[in-house]
Design an enzyme around this catalytic site. Sequence first.
Site, PDB file in Angstrom:
ATOM      1  N   ARG A 240       8.836 -26.749   7.378  1.00  0.00           N
ATOM      2  CA  ARG A 240       8.281 -25.618   8.110  1.00  0.00           C
ATOM      3  C   ARG A 240       9.359 -24.553   8.251  1.00  0.00           C
ATOM      4  NH1 ARG A 240       3.957 -26.914   6.931  1.00  0.00           N
ATOM      5  NH2 ARG A 240       2.132 -27.347   8.225  1.00  0.00           N
ATOM      6  N   GLU A 269       5.024 -16.037   7.223  1.00  0.00           N
ATOM      7  CA  GLU A 269       4.621 -15.973   5.818  1.00  0.00           C
ATOM      8  C   GLU A 269       3.423 -15.059   5.640  1.00  0.00           C
ATOM      9  OE1 GLU A 269       3.942 -20.050   4.789  1.00  0.00           O
ATOM     10  OE2 GLU A 269       6.043 -20.607   5.035  1.00  0.00           O
ATOM     11  N   HIS A 297       5.367 -21.340  -0.287  1.00  0.00           N
ATOM     12  CA  HIS A 297       4.738 -22.438   0.452  1.00  0.00           C
ATOM     13  C   HIS A 297       3.812 -23.213  -0.485  1.00  0.00           C
ATOM     14  CE1 HIS A 297       3.454 -23.735   4.757  1.00  0.00           C
ATOM     15  NE2 HIS A 297       3.346 -24.765   3.906  1.00  0.00           N
TER      16      HIS A 297
END
Length: 336
Positions: A240, A269, A297
């Site tokens: 994370r 993000e 990600h």
Amino acid sequence: MKILCANWQADDDAELEREHFPGIDFILARSTNDRPAEISTAMCQAADAVINYSPAHNIAAPAAAFPNVRIAVRSGVGFDNIDAPGWGARGIPACNVPDYGTTEVADHALALALALTRGTFTYANEIARDGASGWHFAKAPLLRRHKGAVFGIVGLGRIGLAAARRAAAFDMRVIFYDPHLLSGVDLSTGYERVHALADLMQLSDIVSIHAPLSEETRGLIGAAALAAAKPGLVLVNTARGPIVELDALEKALRQGNAAGAALDVLPNEPGDLDHPLIAAWRRREPWIADRLIVTPHAAFYSPAAMRDLRLKAIEVVRAYLADGRLTNCINGEFLR
């Protein structure tokens, strides 16, 4: 049985779910990268269960808005974006899906580490950009031998353990820091345990983060941890974004406390693309060129992993509502 699929992001209309669970009514509330899905009062009142499909957004409506919901699920491993206390206060279990994408994330973490420490992405970029003048074995700045190097892991859960096995296959010495594991885990796994993050940072050539985001881990890799880093450290984060403080990482990279980093996740993000560290990397400033990799990600992703995730999320709901079998509950401490 009606399941509200909050922050639905797939291009289809849940055909896979409808095929495998024909007795369930799926209510789709789509989101975008910028904002969570709008959830109407009718959706809230109709749902027997709610699943959050977004890795970035929480469910827009509070737990109290769902009078008939009996279980809430985060469709993914991380559960920082599901209101565990709020659901627990109403006696409703909140769950996650921890057993999908394990191999993908572990593979991605090792791939990022290897791309930096074997220079594969540097060589390709140099040749593509500079042609024959880029054809040289010494272009990559972070090359090293892996045999005997120390691979440090923060969080030895499913994914951390999978990453450890991969690092060991490269003849690296594996150590780990995880204050929540019971004593003796190091004996059963064969990996060495350290009991302080600073010790892990001081000993490791590569540190790979595999911890969940919590108040305990938010900013865990900050100025103090990076100040303790072994010279030449390469940091990898596929967990994370907020676990790593970008300001502290930028300073550590500029000052040489860390040699390189690979980030699949960012604190925000994709908004952090304008952070000074990321912006400098995008401009290929000499101090950071070939020392940082950013991926979107994506560590969790493969078509097979996505299929597993979608079906496993529904199975968590179905097992509880149809059979009374609770799996992967993450808010037991808050349940009345």
